[in-house]
Every structure is written in C-alpha cells, then in structure tokens.
Write an enzyme that holds these catalytic residues in place. Structure first.
Site, PDB file in Angstrom:
ATOM      1  CD  GLU A 229     -46.564  -1.671  -1.282  1.00  0.00           C
ATOM      2  OE1 GLU A 229     -46.721  -0.450  -1.118  1.00  0.00           O
ATOM      3  OE2 GLU A 229     -45.890  -2.162  -2.197  1.00  0.00           O
ATOM      4  CD  GLU A 340     -42.073   4.302  -0.624  1.00  0.00           C
ATOM      5  OE1 GLU A 340     -42.680   3.296  -0.207  1.00  0.00           O
ATOM      6  OE2 GLU A 340     -41.971   4.575  -1.826  1.00  0.00           O
TER       7      GLU A 340
END
Ligand code: NAG
Ligand code: NAG
Length: 425
Positions: A229, A340
């Site tokens: 990520e 997120e």
C-alpha cells in the site's frame, strides 16, 4: 485533655506514617513499572532509530535522520543479511529502466506541481544515505502497546467482493473502517499507478485516521492476505499531529505478525535520498483553490521479482523484496484505489472525520478529492487502463465514490465525504 489530644496526635502521626509508607511503596511499584515500560520503549527506539550521518529539523517538529543506506532497518531482517542492494530497477513499466531515463533527460522536465516535503526547507541528506523520520518516545507511547506501534489493526482491508469469510458480519464491520474505493480483480496484475489529489482531512478523534492510497493485493481475504500500500494519510495516533504525510504499508498475513507502515519494521529497502516516508507533504489542496496531486507507481520488476515504488516522475524510492510475500511473490489478484477512515463511533453511528476533501463526489473538481489516470501493469510490463472497474463503499451517505473517464484524466474517480451528516447518523 492535653494528653488525650497528644495521644490522638501520636496515633495520627503513626497513621500518617503508615499511610505514607503505603504511598511510597505504591509509588515505588508504579515507578518500577513506569521505568520498565520506559526501558521497553527505549529498547524499541534504539532498534528503530539508526545512527545518523546528519540530522535535519523540519518546521513541523520532525527530525529527519540521514542514515547510511546499508544501515537502514531492512537489514535487521535475517533474510536480508547478505542482500545486495539494487540501486535501480531493471525494468520500468513500458521498457528498460535506462531507456526511460535517457528519454527523461532529453525532454525538458515537466513537473506540474512538484512534490515537496516540509523538511526539505532545512536541508538535504548526503549521497549514500536515506532520510528516515526519527521516532520519538511519545510516538511509541501513543500506541496501544510497543509491539503494535506502526501497525494497522487486523483486517483493515476493503472487501468489495463477498468472500466466504466476509459473510461474518463482525468482519465487515470490524473496528469501524469505512472505505470508498474503485477496484479491479479477476486477472493477474503486476502493478498499479494513480495520481492522487492531496488534501488535509479533519480527524475528529485522535484514534481515528483518514487516508487515500492504492492497494496491491494477493491471495484471498483470509489470514494470509498479502498487501502493498502507498498513499497519503492523516493519523494523529501514528504521528502526533494532523499533517498530511506520505506513507507505505505492507503485510503478508492480513496485518497480523508481518509488516508495518513506512520503515517501522524491516522489509522495505529504500534507495532514494530525498523522500522520507512518513514525512509531511506540502502544499495541500484547498476548497475552490489550487489543487495539488502526487503520482504513485508500484510495479514488479520482471527480472528480480521485487515490487518497486515510485513517487512522482523523479523519485524511485525503493523496493519490497519478493521473498517478503507469498501470493505477491508471483502476482497480484486485485488492485484497489481510494479512501479509508477509521470511525470510532459504535452502533452504526459516525464521527465527522473526513475522507478526501470531506466533500462528496457530486461536487467535482477543486471541491471533491480525486484519483486520476489510474492504471494497472499487465503481464508484459505495460501500463494499461483498468478493465471492469468496480466501486465499493459501506455507506454511501457517509462516504461515496463515482468513476468516470475522459481524454486527459483517463480513468478517474471522485471519492470521499464528511462522515456524520443528516443522512449519515
Ligand atoms: C487535530 O485536529 C483536531 C480537530 O480536528 C484537534 O482537536 C486536535 O487538537 C488536532 N491535533 C493536533 C495535534 O494538532
Ligand atoms: C455495523 O454494526 C452495527 C451494529 O453494531 C450495525 O448497526 C451497522 O449497520 C453495521 N454496519 C455495516 C456496514 O455492516
């Protein structure tokens, strides 16, 4: 009377003495456990913070240590003891790495909004070193435990496709993670790229965060999920402030025992001397004002198999060695892009922690946050438009996502939202 009161006084004194002895022993015990914790924290800091050739104080209060490239945390890993650092990838998507470099130097450099980090105002790291954000005692003390410092909570992954395990309602709802993402799956992927709008979302509770990133995923959503990520995040818990910071993450077991943010464990090997992971970026975009974005590319070197990371056009930051992973040692099975947040409010309620700009996709450019020119790397090491792009969000009234495509921006999407609002309790 005098005697009586004297007796009372003596008894009183005795009581006070016993009470004080009690306090002293209590505070000794407390001090002992405090000093034990201090020792544990200090040991951890000594492991994390490597000897610096030079240290630079950033205006945001960070200290950036320039650490000799061969003394970086990666080399604490037993498997990396004899690792020979790759100073550049063999291939870049679309061709040999050198071909790209040559054409880059022939062209005048086109850097629209150059990526800068705040600490650059006060100095540079010398050749042969890499910049590492120094970890302070208070950083570690904010974590639930020394061991958890620098780690995401278990299973913080968006699961757009119902997997056998996500039938478990606990899992869908776990620890209040909320997402608004676009994704592709069903093929073998060897990397992903995106240009990500940079904002500074407001975080309501210090234990929450808001981030925008891409995910390179391998395996199913079980205990052995592999993930790489990269993106930007605001995380008061991790960094002690509300600044927007560059970050990376990796795990090979669904956030359990392996992996961490940035260089907070051994794994990622950094080669770049200009970009510090976890350091603040500036400027950030403002509503109806100039917009800033950063591009990120992660790709698998077809020769060595390592996963490389590039920021902007100019910074090849380093790589995750292939052996860190199981599924990703071969290829990725899913790519996700988007936002997120952690929502700490229980029972389906929400805090007003923002995702992206804090504005919904409908508002469009300079108001809502975007990802543009999203692409995947295919098995011939070519950048391609994503095929069959899907979207996912848990509650679109809180945080939403909308995709589109045009000539300039290729495949893009707007995403984010304000969290709590009249339609999102
Ligand atoms: C971060 O922002 C929140 C509100 O959005 C504020 O309450 C808090 O004090 C800020 N934290 C720091 C360290 O500036
Ligand atoms: C999460 O759980 C709460 C109950 O604890 C429920 O009201 C809510 O709808 C759930 N949210 C999702 C996205 O499943």
């Amino acid at each position: 009377m005098g005697d009586f009161s004297g007796g009372r006084t003596r008894r009183g004194v005795l009581l006070v003495v016993f009470w004080m002895l009690g306090l002293i022993s209590l505070s000794c015990a407390a001090r002992l456990s405090v000093s034990k914790q201090k020792l544990q924290v200090q040991k951890h800091l000594n492991r994390l913070n490597k000897a610096a050739v030079k240290s630079i104080k950033s205006p945001d209060g960070d200290i950036v240590d320039c650490v000799h490239i061969s003394h970086q945390p990666a080399f604490d890993h037993p498997f990396l003891k004899d690792h020979k650092i790759q100073m550049r990838p063999n291939y870049h998507p679309e061709g040999l790495f050198d071909d790209n470099k040559v054409s880059d130097t022939e062209k005048p450099k086109q850097r629209s909004n150059p990526l800068t980090q705040l600490w650059h105002m006060n100095g540079k790291c010398p050749q042969g070193t890499i910049p590492i954000r120094r970890i302070k005692e208070e950083d570690v003390l904010r974590a639930s435990s020394v061991k958890r410092y620098g780690r995401k909570k278990h299973r913080a992954i968006p699961q757009p496709i119902p997997q056998p395990r996500s039938a478990d309602p606990d899992l869908m709802n776990e620890s209040g993670h909320q997402h608004a993402i676009a994704y592709v799956e069903g093929d073998k992927y060897y990397g992903a790229k995106a240009t990500i709008n940079v904002w500074e979302p407001k975080i309501q509770q210090p234990n929450e965060f808001s981030l925008s990133q891409l995910w390179i995923l391998g395996g199913s959503f079980g205990e052995d999920l592999n993930s790489i990520e990269a993106g930007w995040q605001v995380s008061p818990d991790l960094y002690g402030d509300n600044n927007t910071r560059l970050f990376t993450y990796w795990t090979s077991d669904a956030y359990q025992a392996t992996g961490c943010y940035n260089l907070l464990c051994s794994g990622f090997i950094q080669i770049d001397s200009e970009i510090a992971m976890g350091a603040s970026i500036s400027p950030v975009s403002a509503y109806r004002n100039p917009q800033y974005d950063i591009s990120m590319l992660v790709w698998k070197d077809p020769k060595e198999g390592h996963w490389w990371l590039q920021f902007g056009n100019d910074y090849v930051l380093g790589y995750w060695p292939s052996f860190l992973f199981s599924y990703l040692a071969d290829s990725a099975s899913m790519i996700e892009w988007g936002g997120e947040v952690v929502n700490s409010e229980p029972d389906g309620h929400h805090t007003s922690t923002q995702m992206g700009s804090g504005h919904f996709p409908e508002e469009g450019f300079a108001k809502s946050s975007y990802f543009r020119n999203i692409q995947v790397v295919d098995d011939s090491n070519n950048l391609k438009a994503p095929k069959g792009l899907g979207t996912f969000t848990e509650q679109s009234n809180c945080y939403d996502v909308q995709t589109g495509s045009n000539g300039d921006w290729g495949h893009y999407f707007y995403y984010g939202g304000p969290g709590k609002n009249p339609n999102c309790p």
